[in-house]
Write a protein that holds these residues in place. Structure first.
Motif, PDB file in Angstrom:
ATOM      1  N   ARG A 194     -10.738  -6.267  -3.216  1.00  0.00           N
ATOM      2  CA  ARG A 194      -9.992  -5.388  -4.118  1.00  0.00           C
ATOM      3  C   ARG A 194     -10.825  -4.134  -4.406  1.00  0.00           C
ATOM      4  N   LEU A 195     -10.243  -2.956  -4.161  1.00  0.00           N
ATOM      5  CA  LEU A 195     -10.977  -1.721  -4.429  1.00  0.00           C
ATOM      6  C   LEU A 195     -10.014  -0.559  -4.594  1.00  0.00           C
ATOM      7  N   ASP A 196     -10.166   0.154  -5.706  1.00  0.00           N
ATOM      8  CA  ASP A 196      -9.508   1.439  -5.905  1.00  0.00           C
ATOM      9  C   ASP A 196     -10.548   2.489  -5.552  1.00  0.00           C
ATOM     10  N   VAL A 197     -10.349   3.206  -4.446  1.00  0.00           N
ATOM     11  CA  VAL A 197     -11.376   4.135  -3.962  1.00  0.00           C
ATOM     12  C   VAL A 197     -11.602   5.303  -4.904  1.00  0.00           C
ATOM     13  N   THR A 198     -10.685   5.528  -5.863  1.00  0.00           N
ATOM     14  CA  THR A 198     -10.889   6.610  -6.835  1.00  0.00           C
ATOM     15  C   THR A 198     -11.742   6.157  -8.013  1.00  0.00           C
ATOM     16  N   ASP A 199     -12.103   4.890  -8.058  1.00  0.00           N
ATOM     17  CA  ASP A 199     -12.950   4.344  -9.114  1.00  0.00           C
ATOM     18  C   ASP A 199     -14.391   4.338  -8.602  1.00  0.00           C
ATOM     19  N   GLU A 200     -15.126   5.390  -8.940  1.00  0.00           N
ATOM     20  CA  GLU A 200     -16.479   5.536  -8.402  1.00  0.00           C
ATOM     21  C   GLU A 200     -17.376   4.358  -8.773  1.00  0.00           C
ATOM     22  N   ALA A 201     -17.245   3.897 -10.001  1.00  0.00           N
ATOM     23  CA  ALA A 201     -18.082   2.770 -10.431  1.00  0.00           C
ATOM     24  C   ALA A 201     -17.803   1.529  -9.597  1.00  0.00           C
ATOM     25  N   ALA A 202     -16.531   1.293  -9.263  1.00  0.00           N
ATOM     26  CA  ALA A 202     -16.165   0.132  -8.448  1.00  0.00           C
ATOM     27  C   ALA A 202     -16.711   0.264  -7.037  1.00  0.00           C
ATOM     28  N   VAL A 203     -16.684   1.479  -6.502  1.00  0.00           N
ATOM     29  CA  VAL A 203     -17.237   1.720  -5.163  1.00  0.00           C
ATOM     30  C   VAL A 203     -18.728   1.419  -5.151  1.00  0.00           C
ATOM     31  N   VAL A 204     -19.440   1.911  -6.151  1.00  0.00           N
ATOM     32  CA  VAL A 204     -20.883   1.686  -6.231  1.00  0.00           C
ATOM     33  C   VAL A 204     -21.194   0.200  -6.409  1.00  0.00           C
ATOM     34  N   ARG A 205     -20.380  -0.494  -7.223  1.00  0.00           N
ATOM     35  CA  ARG A 205     -20.596  -1.942  -7.398  1.00  0.00           C
ATOM     36  C   ARG A 205     -20.433  -2.676  -6.079  1.00  0.00           C
ATOM     37  N   LEU A 206     -19.418  -2.304  -5.301  1.00  0.00           N
ATOM     38  CA  LEU A 206     -19.216  -2.961  -4.013  1.00  0.00           C
ATOM     39  C   LEU A 206     -20.397  -2.695  -3.088  1.00  0.00           C
ATOM     40  N   ALA A 207     -20.878  -1.460  -3.082  1.00  0.00           N
ATOM     41  CA  ALA A 207     -22.044  -1.137  -2.244  1.00  0.00           C
ATOM     42  C   ALA A 207     -23.255  -1.959  -2.664  1.00  0.00           C
ATOM     43  N   ASP A 208     -23.435  -2.123  -3.965  1.00  0.00           N
ATOM     44  CA  ASP A 208     -24.555  -2.933  -4.456  1.00  0.00           C
ATOM     45  C   ASP A 208     -24.379  -4.400  -4.062  1.00  0.00           C
ATOM     46  N   THR A 209     -23.139  -4.896  -4.152  1.00  0.00           N
ATOM     47  CA  THR A 209     -22.855  -6.283  -3.774  1.00  0.00           C
ATOM     48  C   THR A 209     -23.174  -6.528  -2.309  1.00  0.00           C
ATOM     49  N   LEU A 210     -22.922  -5.504  -1.482  1.00  0.00           N
ATOM     50  CA  LEU A 210     -23.139  -5.627  -0.044  1.00  0.00           C
ATOM     51  C   LEU A 210     -24.522  -5.131   0.387  1.00  0.00           C
TER      52      LEU A 210
END
Length: 223
Positions: free
Chosen positions: A52-68
């Motif tokens: 699940r990812l809303d690409v306009t949510d910068e914080a969510a993008v960064v969290r996913l990058a950190d998770t990976l």
């Protein structure tokens, strides 16, 4: 096999990219707004991780990058976008225009910046942007579609700058026009054929092709 991260897998080209890369045995990280509502999710294999990812949510993008963190990403496909509509001058919707710039222009930059390190640590090292020939200033002979054209023209500039800035890390950054994709009941270019051809371009590209704007068939497009 390679690991491929694809944004905007809710439908269309994104789903097709995920299916095709997965069918070749690659590990696919397919992001979408709501995996639970994804049509045809049962067709994805066990090598596809739906995220699940809303690409306009910068914080969510960064969290996913950190998770990976520690995961190498051979190919990053910035596919998520708003495809239209394409109104005339007097019918241009300013609210939609701003939303289109968020999704089509700013979000791919945020995603690429967040995952540049993951791509740099991989073997293939490719970041691909799904752009459009409607973002080409040279090819604009019909006017209208101010929101969409400007979002894709801006995306092309971001792609070109990233190609320069990420060049020292040997990352190949390219833009791709998918062609005029039509439904299964209309004669023309199908999503399956479009993605097959774009995957071919991605597979052939390397550091010397970085910064190029390609048609789905490998032809160089003018800016």
């Amino acid at each position: 096999m390679a690991t491929v991260l694809i944004t905007g897998c809710d439908r269309g080209l994104g789903q097709e990219f995920a299916l095709q890369y997965a069918s070749k045995g690659n590990h696919v990280i397919a992001t979408c707004l709501d995996p639970d509502q994804l049509a045809g999710r049962q067709t994805f294999g066990s090598n596809v991780d739906l995220v699940r990812l809303d690409v306009t949510d910068e914080a969510a993008v960064v969290r996913l990058a950190d998770t990976l963190e520690g995961t190498t990403i051979d190919v990053l496909v910035n596919n998520a976008g708003i495809p239209g509509p394409h109104p005339v001058l007097d019918e241009t919707d300013m609210v939609l225009w701003r939303k289109m710039l968020e999704v089509n222009l700013i979000a791919p930059f945020v995603v690429s910046r967040a995952f540049a390190g993951h791509v740099a640590s991989s073997e293939q090292k490719v970041i691909a942007f799904i752009s459009s020939r409607m973002g080409s200033i040279s090819l604009n002979n019909t006017g209208r579609s101010y929101a969409y054209r400007s979002s894709k023209a801006g995306l092309n500039m971001i792609m070109k700058s990233l190609a320069i800035d990420l060049g020292p890390r040997q990352i190949c950054v390219i833009g791709l026009h998918p062609g005029k994709v039509v439904g299964a009941d209309v004669a023309g270019l199908s999503a399956k054929e479009s993605v097959e051809r774009m995957r071919g371009v991605i597979e052939e590209c390397g550091p010397h092709q970085t910064g190029a704007f390609y048609n789905y068939n490998g032809q160089i497009l003018p800016w």
